[in-house]
Design an enzyme around this catalytic site. Sequence first.
Site, short mmCIF file in Angstrom:
data_model
loop_
_atom_site.label_atom_id
_atom_site.label_comp_id
_atom_site.label_asym_id
_atom_site.label_seq_id
_atom_site.Cartn_x
_atom_site.Cartn_y
_atom_site.Cartn_z
N SER A 235 0.82 -1.21 0.00
CA SER A 235 0.00 0.00 0.00
C SER A 235 0.86 1.27 0.00
CB SER A 235 -0.97 -0.06 1.18
OG SER A 235 -2.04 0.80 0.92
N LYS A 239 4.11 2.13 -2.41
CA LYS A 239 4.47 3.32 -3.19
C LYS A 239 5.91 3.71 -2.85
CE LYS A 239 -0.16 5.22 -2.12
NZ LYS A 239 -1.18 4.61 -2.92
N TRP A 326 -10.09 -0.03 -4.75
CA TRP A 326 -9.50 1.29 -4.50
C TRP A 326 -8.09 1.40 -5.11
CZ3 TRP A 326 -11.53 5.70 -3.62
CH2 TRP A 326 -10.91 6.71 -2.89
N HIS A 384 -7.56 -5.64 0.49
CA HIS A 384 -6.33 -4.86 0.54
C HIS A 384 -5.45 -5.32 1.70
CE1 HIS A 384 -4.01 -1.26 -0.20
NE2 HIS A 384 -4.14 -0.86 1.06
C1 GTR Z 1 -5.43 4.46 1.72
C2 GTR Z 1 -4.88 5.25 0.58
C3 GTR Z 1 -4.15 4.35 -0.36
C4 GTR Z 1 -3.22 3.42 0.38
C5 GTR Z 1 -3.79 2.93 1.69
C6 GTR Z 1 -2.81 2.27 2.65
O1 GTR Z 1 -6.22 5.15 2.57
O2 GTR Z 1 -5.95 5.87 -0.04
O3 GTR Z 1 -3.48 5.10 -1.35
O4 GTR Z 1 -1.98 3.98 0.55
O5 GTR Z 1 -4.35 3.96 2.41
O6 GTR Z 1 -1.66 2.66 2.77
O7 GTR Z 1 -3.26 1.33 3.32
#
Ligand code: GTR
Length: 407
Positions: A235, A239, A326, A384
């Site tokens: 996540s 990045k 997402w 996720h």
């Molecule tokens: C979310 C964000 C994502 C991702 C995620 C995470 O809220 O929108 O881009 O980075 O967090 O890090 O779990």
Amino acid sequence: MTDTPESSPAVLGLPDPAGLNEFEALPPEQWAGHRRILLELFREHIYGQPPAVEPTITCDLRERVADACEGRATRHQVDIVLGEGALRLGALIFVPNDIASPVPAFAGLNFHGNHTVDPDPRIALPRAWVASNRAETGCDSNTASDASRGLAAARWPVERITGRGYAVATLYAGEIDPDFDDGFANGIHALERDPRGRGSGGTIAAWAWGLSRLREAMATIEGVDPSRIMAIGHSRMGKAALWAAAEDLDFAGAISSGSGCLGAALSRRCRGERIADITTRFPHWFCGRCADYADREHELPIDQHLLLGLIAPRPLYVASADQDHWADPEGEFLACVHATAIYRKLGRSGLGLDPSDDAMPPALPPLNRSVGHDVGYHIRPGHHDITPLDWWHVLNFADRQLKRPGH
Ligand code: GTR
């Protein structure tokens, strides 16, 4: 998604700012110039410059015990010290015991503290700010506590990783830069030399910078092969891992899980999280200019397949989950497909799929099937997260890409 028109490069209008399409093959010396152009564009429009700080670190070994993983690994706790000690980053490093030669390794940031990765009470609690979320951090005072020991252990299957012959290291991202919009007053930003401007790096650039320091610290540890350390992250940390490997050629490659918007996913698809969403919720993650692309993704001079291309010709692995809308799993896959054009120009195979080969763009692979060559990809069922199953695919990929006879 076999024939969605959005996936074709023509419809997406993927940019080619470094003129790569003109080349069938890129000799390494020419690639270096194109690569610099692309890297600068990503700095200028998305991530910003690396923190303007003295990069020299010293490593202060706080603990070395050979009884981790029931005696099968050695655990090191190392403080990475900047300058005269203005900032200390606590690294947690596991190296398998009984190895004949130095092993390849993974370096990744964690969300809530090293103590969440493994329940052993000897692991130091972070000194920095942590999010007040009782379920994940066991605290409501922005101070880490024993209550969250081991809470993220499923995301860090240390026994399995070391059992497969890899070292693994982690660092709490909040020690590099706490994850809230504080006007860049704390963490590494407090040490920056220059006044900040629109082009200064945000938190993702700071975390990427910290990942490089973790890589350097790992290189001092006996049993770790410094030439085979891959950046990994889930996540927002995914990045950071991708950007770290783009900025730092000493990483042997990168692995991202669910990195999504401004990670592995193509921005121009405008699916799932968009630039307007991310720069509103997390204004501190990117450089000032990034927010200008809210609802104007098509005006970006780059797209995320080129970020993946900055990792070429080194191994790259991207993991998605089918319910993680997402993060736009298809956008992550298609970025790998389009990054493959760069891998091919450098004489590699990439994912082994090229949208220009067929009339139809390549389809997402079946669930749980890992595809590709030096670019690997899988999509698993579920939400996720980074799970032991994701690690299993990652370890198989690393076996193919990083292992040498003997290790
Ligand atoms: C979310 C964000 C994502 C991702 C995620 C995470 O809220 O929108 O881009 O980075 O967090 O890090 O779990």
